[in-house]
Write a protein that holds these residues in place. Structure first.
Motif, PDB file in Angstrom:
ATOM      1  N   GLU A 175       3.173  -2.348   2.625  1.00 46.36           N
ATOM      2  CA  GLU A 175       2.270  -3.468   2.333  1.00 46.36           C
ATOM      3  C   GLU A 175       3.055  -4.756   2.132  1.00 46.36           C
ATOM      4  O   GLU A 175       4.266  -4.731   1.976  1.00 46.36           O
ATOM      5  N   GLY A 176       2.335  -5.855   2.075  1.00 46.24           N
ATOM      6  CA  GLY A 176       2.929  -7.119   1.661  1.00 46.24           C
ATOM      7  C   GLY A 176       2.660  -7.316   0.178  1.00 46.24           C
ATOM      8  O   GLY A 176       1.854  -6.597  -0.416  1.00 46.24           O
ATOM      9  N   PRO A 177       3.332  -8.289  -0.455  1.00 44.95           N
ATOM     10  CA  PRO A 177       3.105  -8.543  -1.880  1.00 44.95           C
ATOM     11  C   PRO A 177       1.680  -9.059  -2.121  1.00 44.95           C
ATOM     12  O   PRO A 177       1.124  -9.725  -1.270  1.00 44.95           O
ATOM     13  N   SER A 178       1.112  -8.725  -3.277  1.00 43.22           N
ATOM     14  CA  SER A 178      -0.214  -9.252  -3.585  1.00 43.22           C
ATOM     15  C   SER A 178      -0.132 -10.367  -4.626  1.00 43.22           C
ATOM     16  O   SER A 178      -1.136 -10.868  -5.106  1.00 43.22           O
ATOM     17  N   HIS A 179       1.094 -10.721  -5.001  1.00 42.23           N
ATOM     18  CA  HIS A 179       1.305 -11.823  -5.945  1.00 42.23           C
ATOM     19  C   HIS A 179       2.749 -12.247  -5.742  1.00 42.23           C
ATOM     20  O   HIS A 179       3.599 -11.399  -5.449  1.00 42.23           O
ATOM     21  N   MET A 180       3.039 -13.535  -5.889  1.00 40.92           N
ATOM     22  CA  MET A 180       4.388 -13.986  -5.574  1.00 40.92           C
ATOM     23  C   MET A 180       5.408 -13.542  -6.613  1.00 40.92           C
ATOM     24  O   MET A 180       6.589 -13.401  -6.326  1.00 40.92           O
ATOM     25  N   VAL A 181       4.950 -13.337  -7.846  1.00 41.13           N
ATOM     26  CA  VAL A 181       5.878 -12.934  -8.895  1.00 41.13           C
ATOM     27  C   VAL A 181       5.705 -11.453  -9.238  1.00 41.13           C
ATOM     28  O   VAL A 181       6.659 -10.767  -9.584  1.00 41.13           O
ATOM     29  N   LEU A 182       4.490 -10.972  -9.151  1.00 43.27           N
ATOM     30  CA  LEU A 182       4.187  -9.571  -9.464  1.00 43.27           C
ATOM     31  C   LEU A 182       3.655  -8.891  -8.199  1.00 43.27           C
ATOM     32  O   LEU A 182       2.448  -8.705  -8.040  1.00 43.27           O
ATOM     33  N   PRO A 183       4.565  -8.518  -7.304  1.00 40.18           N
ATOM     34  CA  PRO A 183       4.129  -8.108  -5.964  1.00 40.18           C
ATOM     35  C   PRO A 183       3.267  -6.851  -5.918  1.00 40.18           C
ATOM     36  O   PRO A 183       2.514  -6.669  -4.973  1.00 40.18           O
ATOM     37  N   ALA A 184       3.361  -5.998  -6.949  1.00 38.88           N
ATOM     38  CA  ALA A 184       2.610  -4.737  -6.885  1.00 38.88           C
ATOM     39  C   ALA A 184       1.509  -4.687  -7.934  1.00 38.88           C
ATOM     40  O   ALA A 184       1.065  -3.618  -8.348  1.00 38.88           O
ATOM     41  N   ILE A 185       1.032  -5.850  -8.351  1.00 38.72           N
ATOM     42  CA  ILE A 185       0.045  -5.878  -9.441  1.00 38.72           C
ATOM     43  C   ILE A 185      -1.268  -5.202  -9.058  1.00 38.72           C
ATOM     44  O   ILE A 185      -2.062  -4.815  -9.908  1.00 38.72           O
ATOM     45  N   HIS A 186      -1.490  -5.011  -7.763  1.00 39.54           N
ATOM     46  CA  HIS A 186      -2.744  -4.392  -7.328  1.00 39.54           C
ATOM     47  C   HIS A 186      -2.718  -2.871  -7.433  1.00 39.54           C
ATOM     48  O   HIS A 186      -3.713  -2.217  -7.175  1.00 39.54           O
ATOM     49  N   LEU A 187      -1.570  -2.303  -7.803  1.00 42.27           N
ATOM     50  CA  LEU A 187      -1.459  -0.844  -7.815  1.00 42.27           C
ATOM     51  C   LEU A 187      -1.519  -0.277  -9.228  1.00 42.27           C
ATOM     52  O   LEU A 187      -1.007  -0.875 -10.167  1.00 42.27           O
ATOM     53  N   SER A 188      -2.102   0.900  -9.340  1.00 43.90           N
ATOM     54  CA  SER A 188      -2.192   1.548 -10.643  1.00 43.90           C
ATOM     55  C   SER A 188      -1.009   2.490 -10.821  1.00 43.90           C
ATOM     56  O   SER A 188      -0.310   2.825  -9.865  1.00 43.90           O
ATOM     57  N   ARG A 189      -0.807   2.933 -12.044  1.00 46.07           N
ATOM     58  CA  ARG A 189       0.274   3.879 -12.333  1.00 46.07           C
ATOM     59  C   ARG A 189       0.084   5.158 -11.514  1.00 46.07           C
ATOM     60  O   ARG A 189       1.030   5.801 -11.123  1.00 46.07           O
ATOM     61  N   ARG A 190      -1.181   5.480 -11.250  1.00 47.63           N
ATOM     62  CA  ARG A 190      -1.477   6.663 -10.442  1.00 47.63           C
ATOM     63  C   ARG A 190      -0.974   6.494  -9.004  1.00 47.63           C
ATOM     64  O   ARG A 190      -0.366   7.383  -8.422  1.00 47.63           O
ATOM     65  N   ASP A 191      -1.236   5.296  -8.460  1.00 47.91           N
ATOM     66  CA  ASP A 191      -0.749   5.024  -7.101  1.00 47.91           C
ATOM     67  C   ASP A 191       0.763   5.172  -7.049  1.00 47.91           C
ATOM     68  O   ASP A 191       1.317   5.742  -6.113  1.00 47.91           O
ATOM     69  N   VAL A 192       1.438   4.636  -8.075  1.00 56.23           N
ATOM     70  CA  VAL A 192       2.897   4.665  -8.080  1.00 56.23           C
ATOM     71  C   VAL A 192       3.405   6.095  -8.249  1.00 56.23           C
ATOM     72  O   VAL A 192       4.335   6.526  -7.563  1.00 56.23           O
TER      73      VAL A 192
END
Ligand code: SF4
Ligand code: SF4
Lengths: 720, 184
Positions: free
Chosen positions: A148-165
């Motif tokens: 994927e691409g980043p969903s935020h310039m500073v917090l690139p994975a903010i769209h993902l939950s701990r479950r996804d990770v």
């Protein structure tokens, strides 16, 4: 490869999906709610506006001189053992970096976080060339593994939950990961990435600053991966946009004062690394690092000469314009930008990634001004977004039918007002012809998330004389700028104003040739039309004739005050009139409290419980925040604060017709917050917000009453 | 702003980022502190590439306590560094930042790849903010090549659900020992 829909239908489908993503909704809401306080805390004792002015000034001095700064930087850096490259295009930059890798027999590459490398899609380029590339910033690594691409310039994975990770890491390590053990997952990354660092031959970083004075680059990171990327491998390549050049350390330190505070509410990021020249590296044959700096143009130098868009290069990539954006908060970064996210992403996508990727997203802005207010580089983001929208129409050579209608109708006040009058009697046929919803503030019922008001039986202009008898020996001569909604939908709000001011010696006038303020045209990218109506209004309302020009509509007020200047720029006598107009415009609450100086004795006591919605164009556009709240208190009402009072209600003029589901969601949250206070009345000071809020509460059968502040204050006024 | 006010400010700001600041009176105390913390964390080594003054005493201490003392070619010991002991050139109170001249590779490795970083900061070198160091920094940059690090806490990330997590790449702890200048 990331995909951004260019078709509005497909885009709206994505938006709907995002609205249905509960995790995203909750996460971004929590983030957006926590951000303002942590930001404020981080800026305690610092004058943000002054700092932002300083940064904008320093950047504005650098931007016209980027070539010169580049020359100076290069001289210093070369002297310190660095090879400096200049890439005109993204492809050129990627090719240069691949060549450096080839020349140095590189196999494995580790990367620090770099938005510029995201911009050029460097990873996929290098992978195609056969290199193993590993992102080492945790968030970047996660999205790299997911493709994927980043969903935020500073917090690139903010769209993902701990479950996804956890799921992802289980796959990567072959060991079951516990989603609730975030610390454990971070340690997995530490272990896996440590190995990558040790094996890598080349490290690629970005940079937050390139200081010409000394040929130094500055890297701001929290994790410390940037230090390892620049230390362990024998080759270091820094890919830097030329806009990161600053003349001196002083400018860099100014930016550093704002960057982490505005980005994450930290006083400073954990590691700030200043690298000047090729330093010691024991794994290199020479004992010294092979250091390369690739400066990327990709349109920046041309942008730096553009009279309007040059300011976009002031961006320091703090990401704050996304943090505060009510739409970002609803749909997340993958639906709010292409590579660059947030307001600045809506602007830059067109330049860096082209029309196809920009055309749908650039429509998705409420013009709520929240981004503009937090931008530490004082970029006029909402304006630039509209300018890109306009460019998209121009380049494509076609516009939505309603733009053409609007252009025709607004250009001629008589025709416009004639149609509004006709519309009252003939709403149906007009709607069917597709006219009515293309008028500035009238929409068809097809988007049924709110009820629409009926047009007033008699417009304000037709009853003005009756409502406004001459005042003897007036103290103030005041023009009322009504705006379409007050004139044709809510004349009672103007009536309330007149009643409140009775006995205070105010002679009001309603200049009959005034027309729509032009904001709807501006919102739709119709600058020429906006300019035409601005000129009409300037002719109709001569500021020299009045002591004040009062408006009941925050949007009209802020458009007149902030945007007219740019619209009539270059037209010398009119520009003077605009300056005079600007000094005389006041919103309702400021006029009543500051000019008339009304006091509690003017009002009855023990009024209703009220909640307040701060219109975007009042609290940010005009910068008025104290007066309305003070007026509520003076007038004996019991004002109860609600959550997110200054967040947009979702109206945004034509926005609510383009993106009804976003508008409806913002409205739903707004009403929930207001109802949660237990107030009987929700008060606001803009007829556009009244339309949205009243329509919403009626539709859902809500108990709360929506009123313009003039109406509630009028009810509290003692009769004289 | 003067000492002790700058130190107070530094301590206050440090606690916000979980940096431990202590005052020590002598090099001996520094060494005791390092020994103590390494033992507590069950570490096995101390990397101290720039500790000339204390090296004899440090070497003796490490030997007595069964700790490996690493002073050069740290690249060969990357995965074995428990405690990194280094000097800090300055301290910036406003942000609780250590300014560490990291031009030597060994020093970089000692501060980046240890589990716990202990930095000795001369008391007289604490300044209120970064602006106060502008001139000095420019002078250092001009004497290139130069790798200068601002370190303000332990390595951190908030990339998973914005939960603050320490020690993602670099040290898990940062300890600052403020030392009387004439003890150096
Ligand atoms: S004006 Fe409002 S909606 Fe538009 S980008 Fe800025 S914050 Fe987002
Ligand atoms: S446009 Fe302004 S707020 Fe947005 S990232 Fe750039 S500097 Fe930050």
């Amino acid at each position: 490869m990331i995909k951004t829909p260019s078709d509005i239908k497909e885009y709206r489908k994505n938006l709907k999906n995002a609205l249905g993503n509960q995790f995203l909704g909750t996460t971004l809401d929590t983030f957006a709610s926590a951000y303002p306080a942590s930001r404020e805390n981080a800026f305690a004792g610092i004058d943000f506006d002054a700092l932002a002015c300083d940064i904008a000034k320093a950047k504005d001095e650098a931007i016209p001189n980027l070539e010169k700064l580049l020359g100076e930087f290069t001289t210093k850096a070369v002297r310190a053992g660095v090879t400096v490259h200049f890439a005109r295009t993204a492809f050129e930059a990627n090719s240069m970096i691949a060549q450096i890798a080839k020349d140095n027999q590189v196999k494995r590459i580790v990367k620090g976080k770099s938005m510029t490398a995201e911009e050029t899609f460097l990873n996929s380029f290098l992978e195609r060339e056969g290199y193993e590339v590993t992102e080492t910033d945790l968030g970047e690594w996660i999205i790299q593994l997911r493709g994927e691409g980043p969903s935020h310039m500073v917090l690139p994975a903010i769209h993902l939950s701990r479950r996804d990770v956890a799921e992802l890491f289980t796959k990567v390590t072959g060991e079951q990961q516990d989603p609730d053990d975030i610390n454990g997952m971070v340690k997995v990354a530490r272990r896996e990435l440590r190995q990558k660092f040790l094996e890598a031959d080349m490290g690629i970083s970005g940079a937050n600053f390139a200081i010409s004075q000394t040929g130094t680059i500055g890297l701001v990171t929290n994790e410390g991966n940037g230090r390892l990327v620049t230390t362990l491998p024998r080759v270091h390549v820094a890919l830097i946009g030329v806009d990161k050049l600053v003349p001196d350390l002083k400018s860099a330190l100014k930016i550093l004062t704002a960057l982490p505070r505005n980005a994450t509410g930290q006083a400073i990021s954990t590691y700030v690394t200043w690298i000047t020249g090729a330093t010691e590296c024991k794994s290199a044959e020479s004992g010294r690092k092979q250091m390369h700096i690739v400066f990327l143009d990709n349109g920046r130098l041309a942008l730096s000469k553009d009279p309007l868009f040059a300011q976009a290069l002031r961006c320091i990539r703090c990401g704050a314009c996304a943090n505060v954006c009510p739409i970002y908060k609803l749909v997340g970064g993958h639906n709010y930008g292409h590579v660059y996210i947030g307001a600045i992403g809506l602007v830059m996508t067109y330049f860096y990634h082209g029309l196809e990727n920009a055309r749908a997203i650039v429509k998705n802005c409420l013009n709520c001004q929240a981004c503009k207010k937090v931008c530490p580089a004082r970029i006029n983001l909402p304006d630039l977004i509209k300018a890109v929208l306009r460019t998209v129409y121009q380049v494509e050579g076609k516009k939505p039918i309603r733009n053409i209608m609007l252009q025709k109708v607004l250009a001629d006040r008589r025709l416009f007002h004639f149609m509004l009058r006709r519309a009252r009697f003939a709403q149906k046929p007009f709607a069917e012809e597709g006219y009515i919803r293309h008028l500035p503030m009238l929409f068809s019922g097809e988007h049924g998330f709110r009820s629409l008001p009926a047009l007033a039986k008699v417009p304000l202009r037709d009853m003005w004389e009756r409502l406004n008898p001459p005042v003897e020996n007036p103290k103030y001569r005041v023009a009322l700028f009504g705006g379409c909604l007050i004139d044709f939908v809510y004349p009672e709000q103007a009536e309330a104003l007149l009643r409140i001011c009775r006995g205070y010696g105010v002679q009001f006038e309603y200049p009959m040739d005034q027309t729509c303020c032009g904001l709807p045209a501006q919102m739709m990218g119709e600058k020429e039309t906006a300019r035409e109506v601005a000129i009409q209004n300037l002719k109709a309302v001569d500021p020299a004739r009045y002591d004040y020009i009062v408006t009941l509509c925050a949007s009209c007020g802020s458009h007149l005050k902030e945007n007219y200047i740019a619209l009539v720029a270059g037209d010398s006598p009119l520009a003077v009139k605009v300056a005079q107009l600007k000094d005389k415009i006041l919103d309702f609450s400021s006029f009543v409290t500051r000019v008339l100086g009304m006091v509690p004795e003017d009002f009855k006591s023990a009024g209703q419980k009220v909640a307040y919605h701060a219109p975007c164009h009042l609290c940010r556009g005009l910068g008025v925040t104290r007066e309305p709240r003070k007026l509520l208190e003076i007038s004996g009402l019991e004002y109860i604060k609600s959550k997110d009072e200054e967040v947009c209600c979702g109206f945004g003029g034509s926005f609510s017709a383009d993106f009804p589901e976003l508008s409806a969601e913002l409205l739903r949250r707004k009403l929930n917050n207001a109802e949660a206070t237990g107030a009987e009345v929700l008060v606001t000071d803009c007829p556009g917000c009244v339309l949205q809020l009243r329509g919403g509460t009626k539709k859902r059968g809500g108990q709360i009453n929506v009123k313009h502040i003039a109406e509630v204050v009028c009810d509290q006024r003692k009769r004289i | 702003m003067e000492y002790p006010k700058v130190l107070e400010l530094m301590k206050q700001r440090a606690s916000a980022v979980r940096t431990v600041v202590s005052e020590v009176r002598s090099m001996r105390e520094v060494l005791d502190y390092v020994l103590d913390i390494t033992r507590k964390q069950e570490g096995s080594s101390v990397a101290a590439p720039d500790f000339c003054r204390g090296s004899a005493a440090l070497a003796a201490l490490c030997e007595k306590n069964g700790l490996a003392l690493l002073t050069e070619n740290l690249r060969d010991h990357i995965s074995k560094i428990s405690t990194g002991l280094t000097m800090a050139r300055w301290g910036i109170a406003e942000t609780a930042t250590l300014v560490v001249d990291s031009t030597s590779e060994d020093l970089r490795i000692a501060t980046m790849l240890c589990e716990t970083h202990v930095a000795v900061l001369p008391k007289s070198n604490i300044v209120p903010d970064a602006t106060a160091l502008q001139e000095e920094m420019i002078r250092m940059f001009e004497a290139a090549p130069r790798y200068l690090a601002f370190i303000s806490g332990a390595s951190r990330t908030a990339d998973i659900e914005r939960v603050l997590t320490i020690g993602v790449h670099g040290p898990q702890e940062l300890h600052v020992l403020v030392l009387e200048a004439d003890e150096l």
